[in-house]
Design an enzyme around this catalytic site. Structure first.
Site, PDB file in Angstrom:
ATOM      1  CB  CYS A 134      -0.849   0.055   1.272  1.00 20.88           C
ATOM      2  SG  CYS A 134      -1.943  -1.336   1.464  1.00 20.88           S
ATOM      3  CB  VAL A 195       4.191 -12.545  -5.580  1.00 20.25           C
ATOM      4  CG1 VAL A 195       5.650 -12.886  -5.758  1.00 20.25           C
ATOM      5  CG2 VAL A 195       3.330 -13.340  -6.570  1.00 20.25           C
ATOM      6  CG  ASN A 196      -0.396  -8.448  -2.823  1.00 18.91           C
ATOM      7  OD1 ASN A 196      -1.381  -8.572  -3.556  1.00 18.91           O
ATOM      8  ND2 ASN A 196      -0.476  -7.967  -1.604  1.00 18.91           N
TER       9      ASN A 196
HETATM   10  C1  LIG Z   1      -9.990 -10.389  -5.813  1.00 17.05           C
HETATM   11  C2  LIG Z   1      -8.689 -10.372  -5.068  1.00 17.05           C
HETATM   12  C3  LIG Z   1      -8.598  -9.695  -3.844  1.00 17.05           C
HETATM   13  C4  LIG Z   1      -7.399  -9.668  -3.131  1.00 17.05           C
HETATM   14  N1  LIG Z   1      -7.337  -9.015  -1.922  1.00 17.05           N
HETATM   15  C5  LIG Z   1      -6.186  -9.057  -1.188  1.00 17.05           C
HETATM   16  C6  LIG Z   1      -6.132  -8.470   0.118  1.00 17.05           C
HETATM   17  O1  LIG Z   1      -7.118  -7.945   0.652  1.00 17.05           O
HETATM   18  N2  LIG Z   1      -4.935  -8.508   0.783  1.00 17.05           N
HETATM   19  C7  LIG Z   1      -3.822  -9.124   0.249  1.00 17.05           C
HETATM   20  O2  LIG Z   1      -2.775  -9.151   0.903  1.00 17.05           O
HETATM   21  N3  LIG Z   1      -3.870  -9.711  -0.969  1.00 17.05           N
HETATM   22  C8  LIG Z   1      -5.013  -9.689  -1.683  1.00 17.05           C
HETATM   23  N4  LIG Z   1      -5.061 -10.303  -2.920  1.00 17.05           N
HETATM   24  C9  LIG Z   1      -3.848 -10.974  -3.462  1.00 17.05           C
HETATM   25  C10 LIG Z   1      -3.890 -12.479  -3.220  1.00 17.05           C
HETATM   26  O3  LIG Z   1      -3.966 -12.813  -1.851  1.00 17.05           O
HETATM   27  C11 LIG Z   1      -2.641 -13.155  -3.846  1.00 17.05           C
HETATM   28  O4  LIG Z   1      -1.486 -12.604  -3.272  1.00 17.05           O
HETATM   29  C12 LIG Z   1      -2.544 -12.976  -5.362  1.00 17.05           C
HETATM   30  O5  LIG Z   1      -3.823 -13.021  -5.957  1.00 17.05           O
HETATM   31  C13 LIG Z   1      -1.629 -14.029  -6.013  1.00 17.05           C
HETATM   32  O6  LIG Z   1      -2.089 -15.343  -5.787  1.00 17.05           O
HETATM   33  P1  LIG Z   1      -3.036 -16.142  -6.831  1.00 17.05           P
HETATM   34  O7  LIG Z   1      -2.391 -16.020  -8.174  1.00 17.05           O
HETATM   35  O8  LIG Z   1      -3.131 -17.528  -6.306  1.00 17.05           O
HETATM   36  O9  LIG Z   1      -4.368 -15.426  -6.809  1.00 17.05           O
HETATM   37  C14 LIG Z   1      -6.256 -10.327  -3.656  1.00 17.05           C
HETATM   38  C15 LIG Z   1      -6.351 -11.018  -4.876  1.00 17.05           C
HETATM   39  C16 LIG Z   1      -7.548 -11.060  -5.583  1.00 17.05           C
HETATM   40  C17 LIG Z   1      -7.613 -11.815  -6.878  1.00 17.05           C
END
Ligand SMILES: Cc1cc2nc3c(=O)[nH]c(=O)nc-3n(C[C@H](O)[C@H](O)[C@H](O)COP(=O)(O)O)c2cc1C
Length: 307
Positions: A134, A195-196
């Protein structure tokens, strides 16, 4: 779940090393009629802020060829409502026993501290995951996650007041992850997660506008897996604390790859949108893989990449 998968993270016992990622599993309770939550390794709840937040204007999600871009904008009910309404429900039948990780974010160090102070008085949270992706609005909008000194400052401050383990979730939107991983470790993180999402853009060529109301969004899903794997490998070899790997995991072999790259546990995010029981299925598939390979415990494959 088999004993091959039983593990621990920062001293927290986990039935499996496969957790649900923040923002993709609501506050956990909402999934209780769809998924046997007692079989999920753990749930990282949606990011919590000191006050409730409405998030960004719609549209907030766009499906890409191998993933999705979201600009939810961290909409959430606020930490006090989470403690008052959601945590008690997580202790009732159907959800009891699931390990809860509270994802915390803010726009100033004081925001993080306030959220953690409220959570410290609550029962039913195993650890904190700090989302540092952030902008720091008090420092001209520099991202906490992109500056080692700023990152160390927020972690150091939270460390002083947090009695529970602190997992710091790093952003992949940096040229080099190692200095940030090291800064997080040195300032008191008990573990890292990465990763985020990757900052991304989707364009409608007819209107020449962004597909998302907020303009930019964050890319997640299978598209990011190879980059996430590389970054998890780099982070894991530069620190001694455990690393939780995520980014595009959608089956047991994906999970195994992250463990081999050096992760001690994994999180599943976008896959939950097409299969809400993905964390349970992926743990089962990981177990089958270990069995086929003749590996008697998941810890034996962690960090075994031959590079
Ligand atoms: C719809 C959505 C909302 C998310 N909200 C958050 C959040 O509130 N806090 C956070 O740390 N990451 C958030 N993320 C990131 C996920 O936790 C994750 O790090 C990212 O999507 C990569 O993993 P993935 O490819 O398995 O989705 C969000 C991801 C998505 C798709």
């Amino acid at each position: 779940m088999s004993s091959r998968l039983a593990t621990s993270l920062c001293g927290i016992p986990l039935k499996t090393p496969v957790l649900a990622a923040s923002g993709t599993y609501a506050y956990g309770v909402e999934l209780k009629d769809l998924v046997d939550l007692s079989a999920v390794g753990g749930i990282v709840v949606k990011g919590l802020s000191r006050e409730p937040m409405d998030g960004n204007p719609p549209p907030r999600v766009w499906e890409t060829q191998a993933g999705m871009i979201n600009s939810i904008g961290l909409q959430n009910i606020g930490v006090r409502a989470f403690v008052a309404e959601k945590l008690p429900q997580l202790r009732t039948a159907g959800t009891a026993g699931v390990t809860i990780f509270a994802n915390v974010f803010g726009y100033a160090i004081e925001d993080y501290l306030e959220v953690v102070r409220v959570l410290e008085d609550a029962e039913g949270v195993a650890a904190y995951e700090l989302n540092v992706s952030c902008p720091n609005t008090k420092h001209g909008g520099i991202f906490f996650s992109s500056d080692p000194a700023l990152l160390a400052e927020v972690i150091g401050a939270v460390r002083k007041i947090a009695r529970r383990p602190l997992i710091v979730k790093l952003s992949p939107n940096v040229a080099r992850i190692e200095p940030l991983a090291k800064a997080a470790e040195e300032s008191g993180a008990d573990a890292l997660s990465l990763v985020n999402t990757f900052v991304a853009l989707a364009i409608d060529p007819k209107t020449r506008k962004s597909r998302l109301g907020a303009g930019f969004g964050g890319l997640s899903g299978p598209a990011i897996k190879p980059i996430a794997l590389r970054m998890v490998y780099e982070a894991a070899r530069s620190v001694k604390i455990p690393v939780v790997g995520l980014g595009g995991i959608s089956n047991g072999l994906d999970a195994a790859e992250f463990l081999i790259a050096g992760a001690s546990a994994v999180e599943v995010g976008t896959a939950n949108f097409w299969d809400p029981s993905a964390p349970v299925r992926i743990a089962r598939e990981l177990d089958e893989f270990l069995q086929q390979e003749g590996i008697d415990h998941v810890s034996k494959i962690i960090g075994t990449l031959k590079l």
